[in-house]
Design an enzyme around this catalytic site. Sequence first.
Site, PDB file in Angstrom:
ATOM      1  N   CYS A  77       0.868  -1.177   0.000  1.00  0.00           N
ATOM      2  CA  CYS A  77       0.000   0.000   0.000  1.00  0.00           C
ATOM      3  C   CYS A  77       0.904   1.225   0.000  1.00  0.00           C
ATOM      4  CB  CYS A  77      -0.856  -0.046   1.265  1.00  0.00           C
ATOM      5  SG  CYS A  77      -1.909   1.398   1.491  1.00  0.00           S
ATOM      6  N   ASN A  78       0.781   2.050  -1.032  1.00  0.00           N
ATOM      7  CA  ASN A  78       1.609   3.262  -1.110  1.00  0.00           C
ATOM      8  C   ASN A  78       1.284   4.217   0.031  1.00  0.00           C
ATOM      9  OD1 ASN A  78       2.892   3.318  -4.126  1.00  0.00           O
ATOM     10  ND2 ASN A  78       0.951   2.228  -4.085  1.00  0.00           N
ATOM     11  N   THR A  79      -0.004   4.274   0.382  1.00  0.00           N
ATOM     12  CA  THR A  79      -0.456   5.218   1.415  1.00  0.00           C
ATOM     13  C   THR A  79       0.106   4.829   2.778  1.00  0.00           C
ATOM     14  OG1 THR A  79      -2.478   5.400   0.118  1.00  0.00           O
ATOM     15  CG2 THR A  79      -2.535   6.311   2.339  1.00  0.00           C
ATOM     16  N   CYS A 187      -1.245   3.572  -6.604  1.00  0.00           N
ATOM     17  CA  CYS A 187      -2.051   3.004  -5.522  1.00  0.00           C
ATOM     18  C   CYS A 187      -2.296   1.563  -5.932  1.00  0.00           C
ATOM     19  CB  CYS A 187      -3.364   3.763  -5.404  1.00  0.00           C
ATOM     20  SG  CYS A 187      -4.589   2.941  -4.372  1.00  0.00           S
ATOM     21  N   THR A 188      -2.165   0.635  -4.988  1.00  0.00           N
ATOM     22  CA  THR A 188      -2.194  -0.778  -5.379  1.00  0.00           C
ATOM     23  C   THR A 188      -3.596  -1.266  -5.772  1.00  0.00           C
ATOM     24  OG1 THR A 188      -2.347  -1.389  -3.031  1.00  0.00           O
ATOM     25  CG2 THR A 188      -0.160  -1.375  -4.040  1.00  0.00           C
TER      26      THR A 188
END
Length: 259
Positions: A77-79, A187-188
């Site tokens: 998760c990029n976030t 974003c995945t």
Amino acid sequence: MDKMKNDLPIAVFDSGLGGISVLRDLRALMPEENYLYFGDSVNAPYGVRSREEVRGLTIDAISRLYDRGIKAAVIACNTATSAAILPLRERFSDIPVIGMEPALKPAVLEHPHECVLVLATALTLREEKFSHLMEAYDTLAEVISLPCPELVEFVERGQLEGDAVDAYLNARLGPYRERADAAVLGCTHFPFLREAIRRALNDHTVLYDGGAGTARQTRRQLELWGLRREGGQSGTVRMENSLLDPEILSRSRMLLELK
Ligand code: DGL
């Protein structure tokens, strides 16, 4: 090499179902490994929350997985990576913790002086990690950042195509249709909407995502730590979610097996 330890699963974590796109890349590269996927769909989307909230949710989730016995954690998760990777690495310093970032570098290097869109969550785009990436690469191309939180919700609902998806994407990406030479799926969740995103952009727009790079980075880290699982047989995949609803698990399986 400690065989028992190497048989432990690699935890793959995301705010919801998006990280399954990374799990697919991990399995393609390392089918012999065991995986434990955990999606926090109860709290998704993370990208509209504050950094502190996302940090707290991510550390709690990884703590619970760690206590059950894992040999590595992939923050798919990029976030969550932007908000929590440093404290995670500090707290779980006896296992490799692998994070993600939008694949801006390859997109810019392969499209110098061209127009590169970065689609991600609002939190990813305003975090320091992304500012550093921008500082390093935005002089090489025209980089345009676009928060697309609704795309996360479409994937969480299992809505990968249809009029609502196309209408949203046309409104959001339409203005860049003629200009975009590359688009980074930062974003995945977004690789599951690859076809719809492609339709809303141009045939010549090249799409980038970070899944395969993260899988290679995970393999490198496992090798460095002496944690690879050897011996040809394929590993297991266990899917879990904070949402205790059988529907979310069948949707997770569907995304994992998607052609
Ligand atoms: N899949 C996540 C990412 O890569 C975030 C989605 C969310 O907002 O929860 O950024």
